[in-house]
Design a protein around this motif. Structure first.
Motif, PDB file in Angstrom:
ATOM      1  N   TRP A  19      16.969  18.999 -30.347  1.00  0.00           N
ATOM      2  CA  TRP A  19      16.822  18.207 -31.569  1.00  0.00           C
ATOM      3  C   TRP A  19      18.146  17.541 -31.949  1.00  0.00           C
ATOM      4  O   TRP A  19      18.160  16.452 -32.494  1.00  0.00           O
ATOM      5  CB  TRP A  19      16.362  19.107 -32.712  1.00  0.00           C
ATOM      6  N   GLU A  20      19.264  18.205 -31.660  1.00  0.00           N
ATOM      7  CA  GLU A  20      20.577  17.639 -31.980  1.00  0.00           C
ATOM      8  C   GLU A  20      20.897  16.431 -31.096  1.00  0.00           C
ATOM      9  O   GLU A  20      21.705  15.582 -31.468  1.00  0.00           O
ATOM     10  CB  GLU A  20      21.658  18.703 -31.815  1.00  0.00           C
ATOM     11  N   GLN A  21      20.267  16.370 -29.938  1.00  0.00           N
ATOM     12  CA  GLN A  21      20.559  15.296 -28.985  1.00  0.00           C
ATOM     13  C   GLN A  21      19.514  14.185 -28.990  1.00  0.00           C
ATOM     14  O   GLN A  21      19.795  13.076 -28.527  1.00  0.00           O
ATOM     15  CB  GLN A  21      20.650  15.887 -27.570  1.00  0.00           C
ATOM     16  N   LEU A  22      18.337  14.490 -29.478  1.00  0.00           N
ATOM     17  CA  LEU A  22      17.230  13.531 -29.480  1.00  0.00           C
ATOM     18  C   LEU A  22      16.720  13.371 -30.896  1.00  0.00           C
ATOM     19  O   LEU A  22      16.514  14.363 -31.597  1.00  0.00           O
ATOM     20  CB  LEU A  22      16.102  14.013 -28.567  1.00  0.00           C
ATOM     21  N   ASP A  23      16.489  12.136 -31.321  1.00  0.00           N
ATOM     22  CA  ASP A  23      16.147  11.902 -32.723  1.00  0.00           C
ATOM     23  C   ASP A  23      14.705  11.464 -32.943  1.00  0.00           C
ATOM     24  O   ASP A  23      14.065  11.885 -33.906  1.00  0.00           O
ATOM     25  CB  ASP A  23      17.091  10.848 -33.319  1.00  0.00           C
ATOM     26  N   LYS A  24      14.169  10.644 -32.070  1.00  0.00           N
ATOM     27  CA  LYS A  24      12.844  10.077 -32.293  1.00  0.00           C
ATOM     28  C   LYS A  24      11.760  11.137 -32.067  1.00  0.00           C
ATOM     29  O   LYS A  24      11.886  11.976 -31.164  1.00  0.00           O
ATOM     30  CB  LYS A  24      12.615   8.886 -31.362  1.00  0.00           C
ATOM     31  N   PRO A  25      10.684  11.104 -32.858  1.00  0.00           N
ATOM     32  CA  PRO A  25       9.638  12.123 -32.697  1.00  0.00           C
ATOM     33  C   PRO A  25       9.014  12.137 -31.317  1.00  0.00           C
ATOM     34  O   PRO A  25       8.702  13.198 -30.776  1.00  0.00           O
ATOM     35  CB  PRO A  25       8.621  11.772 -33.788  1.00  0.00           C
ATOM     36  N   GLN A  26       8.819  10.966 -30.723  1.00  0.00           N
ATOM     37  CA  GLN A  26       8.229  10.931 -29.389  1.00  0.00           C
ATOM     38  C   GLN A  26       9.165  11.543 -28.341  1.00  0.00           C
ATOM     39  O   GLN A  26       8.718  12.163 -27.370  1.00  0.00           O
ATOM     40  CB  GLN A  26       7.833   9.506 -28.993  1.00  0.00           C
ATOM     41  N   GLU A  27      10.479  11.381 -28.546  1.00  0.00           N
ATOM     42  CA  GLU A  27      11.445  11.996 -27.641  1.00  0.00           C
ATOM     43  C   GLU A  27      11.421  13.520 -27.779  1.00  0.00           C
ATOM     44  O   GLU A  27      11.484  14.253 -26.784  1.00  0.00           O
ATOM     45  CB  GLU A  27      12.846  11.482 -27.943  1.00  0.00           C
ATOM     46  N   ARG A  28      11.324  13.990 -29.002  1.00  0.00           N
ATOM     47  CA  ARG A  28      11.331  15.428 -29.244  1.00  0.00           C
ATOM     48  C   ARG A  28      10.070  16.107 -28.723  1.00  0.00           C
ATOM     49  O   ARG A  28      10.143  17.214 -28.169  1.00  0.00           O
ATOM     50  CB  ARG A  28      11.520  15.698 -30.738  1.00  0.00           C
ATOM     51  N   GLU A  88       3.810   9.136 -39.873  1.00  0.00           N
ATOM     52  CA  GLU A  88       4.328   8.426 -41.049  1.00  0.00           C
ATOM     53  C   GLU A  88       5.101   7.173 -40.662  1.00  0.00           C
ATOM     54  O   GLU A  88       5.057   6.158 -41.365  1.00  0.00           O
ATOM     55  CB  GLU A  88       5.223   9.364 -41.868  1.00  0.00           C
ATOM     56  N   GLU A  89       5.800   7.226 -39.536  1.00  0.00           N
ATOM     57  CA  GLU A  89       6.593   6.079 -39.092  1.00  0.00           C
ATOM     58  C   GLU A  89       5.759   5.049 -38.338  1.00  0.00           C
ATOM     59  O   GLU A  89       6.272   3.986 -37.972  1.00  0.00           O
ATOM     60  CB  GLU A  89       7.742   6.565 -38.195  1.00  0.00           C
ATOM     61  N   GLY A  90       4.501   5.375 -38.075  1.00  0.00           N
ATOM     62  CA  GLY A  90       3.639   4.452 -37.343  1.00  0.00           C
ATOM     63  C   GLY A  90       3.785   4.532 -35.841  1.00  0.00           C
ATOM     64  O   GLY A  90       3.263   3.679 -35.113  1.00  0.00           O
ATOM     65  N   THR A  91       4.483   5.554 -35.364  1.00  0.00           N
ATOM     66  CA  THR A  91       4.657   5.740 -33.918  1.00  0.00           C
ATOM     67  C   THR A  91       3.441   6.410 -33.297  1.00  0.00           C
ATOM     68  O   THR A  91       3.023   6.049 -32.193  1.00  0.00           O
ATOM     69  CB  THR A  91       5.916   6.590 -33.642  1.00  0.00           C
ATOM     70  N   PHE A  92       2.877   7.384 -34.005  1.00  0.00           N
ATOM     71  CA  PHE A  92       1.714   8.114 -33.522  1.00  0.00           C
ATOM     72  C   PHE A  92       0.461   7.707 -34.295  1.00  0.00           C
ATOM     73  O   PHE A  92       0.537   7.362 -35.477  1.00  0.00           O
ATOM     74  CB  PHE A  92       1.903   9.620 -33.681  1.00  0.00           C
TER      75      PHE A  92
END
Length: 221
Positions: A73-82, A140-144
């Motif tokens: 989580w410290e290295q990846l920020d976007k929800p899809q990346e996590r 919420e961000e419209g990514t999913f």
């Protein structure tokens, strides 16, 4: 007389291997004592009961998994990346911590009602909560796409935690290749725009690399 250094760790590691190979019910402390050339009483002295050994196995494993996810989580920020990182981490654990992973996932329902397993259940809920939070953020961000995050979380963890049944390291596929397939299917059904799916699912891409390097760093500590 002082106890041999590392003896307790050796006992626990042997117990974990036995559980991974034949299950908790068939694991016998007498067999472990014989293999390690010690008395059964020595094992009882260190751990008390077989159930306590299972609790320690589960708690240590869950703490290790949570530490790895928090580092990611410290290295990846976007929800899809996590979410992709969770999948790659779950598949890689099938190799880098094979015995503990199989033992934990094989016996996930053992002692589920035992009050002494409260800490283990707390750690599992935390991992699920982190997953649900990322799914909600992505929606919420419209990514999913809008989905039932609790159900999707259970689908995600349910699928990767039974991987030990059929995935055998060193055979046809690498853990990254298996993870790639899971990411492709899972995020393929979640993403509003599938344009960025291929890099997320790439077994040689950034997400898979970050996961592997994170585990290597943890192992070196």
């Amino acid at each position: 007389m002082a106890r041999p250094a590392g003896r307790r760790t050796e006992i626990l590691e042997t117990f974990i291997r036995h559980v991974a190979e034949q299950g908790y019910e068939r694991t016998n402390l007498g067999d472990i004592a014989k293999e390690l050339d010690m008395s059964k009483g020595t094992i009882v002295h260190h751990f008390g009961t077989k159930a306590q050994m299972l609790r320690e196995l589960e708690e240590n494993y869950m703490k290790h998994e949570l530490d790895a996810v928090r580092s990611l989580w410290e290295q990846l920020d976007k929800p899809q990346e996590r979410i992709a990182a969770i999948v790659f981490a779950s598949t890689l654990l099938q190799v880098v911590a094979r015995d503990a992973t199989v033992a934990s996932q094989r016996e996930v329902v053992q002692l589920s009602d035992d009050p002494a397993m409260q800490e283990v259940r707390k750690l599992r809920r935390e991992l699920q909560r982190m997953t649900e939070d990322e799914l909600r953020r992505g929606i919420e961000e419209g990514t999913f796409r809008p989905v039932d995050v609790e159900v999707v979380t259970l689908q995600l963890w349910g699928s990767v935690q039974w991987m030990f049944v059929w995935f055998q390291p060193g055979r046809r596929h690498t853990p990254e290749e298996i993870g790639s397939t899971f990411v492709d299917i899972l995020l393929g059904g979640l993403l509003v725009d599938r344009f960025g799916l291929a890099p997320l699912a790439d077994p040689n891409g950034e997400i898979a690399t970050v996961v592997r390097e994170t585990f290597e760093a943890h192992a070196a500590q």
